[in-house]
Design an enzyme around this catalytic site. Structure first.
Site, PDB file in Angstrom:
ATOM      1  NE  ARG A 104      -4.031   0.481   1.799  1.00 42.65           N
ATOM      2  CZ  ARG A 104      -5.066   0.599   2.349  1.00 42.65           C
ATOM      3  NH1 ARG A 104      -5.494   1.354   3.357  1.00 42.65           N
ATOM      4  NH2 ARG A 104      -6.167  -0.179   1.709  1.00 42.65           N
ATOM      5  CG  HIS A 131      -8.329   0.111  -3.194  1.00 42.41           C
ATOM      6  ND1 HIS A 131      -7.690  -1.164  -2.923  1.00 42.41           N
ATOM      7  CD2 HIS A 131      -9.051   0.399  -1.966  1.00 42.41           C
ATOM      8  CE1 HIS A 131      -7.714  -1.308  -1.483  1.00 42.41           C
ATOM      9  NE2 HIS A 131      -8.727  -0.413  -1.033  1.00 42.41           N
ATOM     10  CD  GLN A 134     -12.993  -1.902  -1.287  1.00 40.75           C
ATOM     11  OE1 GLN A 134     -12.234  -1.704  -0.327  1.00 40.75           O
ATOM     12  NE2 GLN A 134     -14.202  -2.395  -1.228  1.00 40.75           N
ATOM     13  CG  ASP A 226     -13.886   6.069  -0.969  1.00 41.24           C
ATOM     14  OD1 ASP A 226     -13.893   6.083   0.117  1.00 41.24           O
ATOM     15  OD2 ASP A 226     -12.695   6.291  -1.699  1.00 41.24           O
ATOM     16  CB  CYS A 266     -14.117   1.072  -0.192  1.00 36.25           C
ATOM     17  SG  CYS A 266     -13.679   2.930  -0.074  1.00 36.25           S
ATOM     18  NE  ARG A 294     -10.408  -5.546  -0.097  1.00 39.39           N
ATOM     19  CZ  ARG A 294      -9.764  -4.240   0.397  1.00 39.39           C
ATOM     20  NH1 ARG A 294     -10.266  -3.406   1.147  1.00 39.39           N
ATOM     21  NH2 ARG A 294      -8.319  -4.495   0.429  1.00 39.39           N
TER      22      ARG A 294
HETATM   23  N1   CP Z   1     -11.509  -0.344   2.093  1.00 34.48           N
HETATM   24  C1   CP Z   1     -10.181  -0.314   2.559  1.00 34.48           C
HETATM   25  O1   CP Z   1      -9.157  -0.641   1.620  1.00 34.48           O
HETATM   26  O2   CP Z   1      -9.953  -0.049   3.759  1.00 34.48           O
HETATM   27  P1   CP Z   1      -8.961   0.123   4.793  1.00 34.48           P
HETATM   28  O3   CP Z   1      -7.985   1.483   4.390  1.00 34.48           O
HETATM   29  O4   CP Z   1      -9.065  -0.080   5.966  1.00 34.48           O
HETATM   30  O5   CP Z   1      -7.715  -1.152   4.366  1.00 34.48           O
HETATM   31  N1  NVA Z   2     -10.159   6.474  -1.587  1.00 32.09           N
HETATM   32  C1  NVA Z   2      -9.957   6.174   0.001  1.00 32.09           C
HETATM   33  C2  NVA Z   2      -9.942   4.700   0.045  1.00 32.09           C
HETATM   34  C3  NVA Z   2      -9.618   4.133   1.216  1.00 32.09           C
HETATM   35  C4  NVA Z   2      -9.835   2.651   1.465  1.00 32.09           C
HETATM   36  C5  NVA Z   2      -8.451   6.691   0.093  1.00 32.09           C
HETATM   37  O1  NVA Z   2      -7.411   6.293  -0.755  1.00 32.09           O
HETATM   38  O2  NVA Z   2      -7.968   6.970   1.418  1.00 32.09           O
END
Ligand code: CP
Ligand code: NVA
Length: 310
Positions: A104, A131, A134, A226, A266, A294
């Site tokens: 990440r 992502h 997701q 989101d 999400c 997930r």
């Molecule tokens: N939806 C998602 O990726 O959640 P987190 O940021 O908690 O991993």
């Molecule tokens: N769009 C959000 C998704 C979190 C899972 C972010 O990048 O923070």
């Protein structure tokens, strides 16, 4: 097959269908107390430059359930990617020590650089622009809750962010019509709009963006939203709250959709901003099914990339 999973488009439409089918089979197996220990003795490194609940928990659980082990590394442990040492050096060290890496990060380029030097699978756990894990869980959930995606109208309302982009690619690859609604200067700045458009044409479905949330919500089968402020954009939070104020998913907006329209997010969700408490808690909300999937879909993705078998 692709060795890595950085974008939904790394999988063909048939591979996506097969991954979803086998993810469903593995889900049944595990929910019935069975197991598949195909990764016994193998180790996953998780490199997380941003916080996470769902992604970390689901990848760690998936790896344990497949018989493997994990090492979780955050910024404080190994430094920001590319700062303490070049990404290519870190990648070559990981090649010799672990069997799969889940990352990440902020810049998508970090993931691309890793794949240039990796002999082991690299899995994208979110970048500023994508992502895909997701999105795979999202389409698995739509399949389970609504049935085939083909011909559905799926409306994403909010920011043209990583989640919106990956979801769009996944939806049109499965034959769903996808619309993104958000304010000028945000939704139109979403990246990979060309890729979504291209895939939509190939799969005979539609894709467009609009600034009118009501138009997007009208007759929708699924409404998805989101956060307005993704990780890394915190300094713009106050401005974003103003700019997105007409784009809340609330009961007035949902009333324009099909009566049984599913509500997706999400998570984490910011109630009172992009979605109301009433809508996220409503009977048509499937946000926790999404979160659970997930685990189920990523377990199958890890298994497939590491063994070559579904
Ligand atoms: N939806 C998602 O990726 O959640 P987190 O940021 O908690 O991993
Ligand atoms: N769009 C959000 C998704 C979190 C899972 C972010 O990048 O923070």
């Amino acid at each position: 097959m692709s060795k890595h999973f950085l974008e939904v488009a790394d999988f063909t439409s048939q591979e996506i269908k097969d991954v979803l089918y086998h993810a469903g089979e593995l889900k049944k197996l595990y929910l019935n107390g069975g197991n598949d220990l195909c990764l016994d003795g193998r180790v996953m490194a998780l490199i997380f430059e941003k916080p996470s609940s769902r992604t970390r928990i689901s990848f760690e659980t998936a790896m344990y359930q497949l018989g493997g082990d994990v090492i979780y590394l955050k910024r404080e442990d190994i430094g920001a990617l590319g700062e303490r040492e070049p990404v290519k050096d870190l990648t070559r060290v990981l090649n010799g020590m672990v069997d799969v890496v889940v990352v990440r990060t902020f810049a998508h380029e970090n993931l691309l650089e890793m794949t240039r030097h990796a002999t082991i699978p690299i899995i994208n756990a979110l970048s500023d622009s994508t992502h895909p894990c997701q999105a795979m869980a999202d389409i698995m959930t739509i399949n389970e809750e609504v049935g085939s995606l083909e011909g559905l109208k799926i409306a994403f309302i909010g920011d043209g962010n990583n989640v919106a982009t990956s979801l769009g690619i996944a939806c049109v690859k499965m034959g769903a019509n996808y619309v993104m609604a958000g304010p000028q200067g945000y939704i139109d700045k979403a990246i990979r709009l060309d890729l979504i458009e291209d895939k939509a044409q190939k799969h005979n479905c539609s894709f467009y963006i609009t600034h009118d949330p009501r138009e997007a919500a009208a007759d929708a089968d699924v409404i998805y939203t989101d956060t307005w402020t993704s990780m890394g954009c915190e300094s713009q939070k106050e401005k974003r709250i103003k700019d997105f104020s007409g784009y809340q998913v609330n009961k007035e907006l949902v009333a324009l959709a099909k009566p049984n329209c599913k509500i997706m997010h999400c998570l984490p969700a910011y109630r009172g901003f992009e979605i109301t408490d009433e809508v996220i808690e409503s009977p048509n909300s499937i946000v926790f099914q999404q979160a659970e999937n997930r685990l189920h879909v990523q377990r199958e993705i890890v298994k497939y990339l590491m063994t070559g078998k579904m």
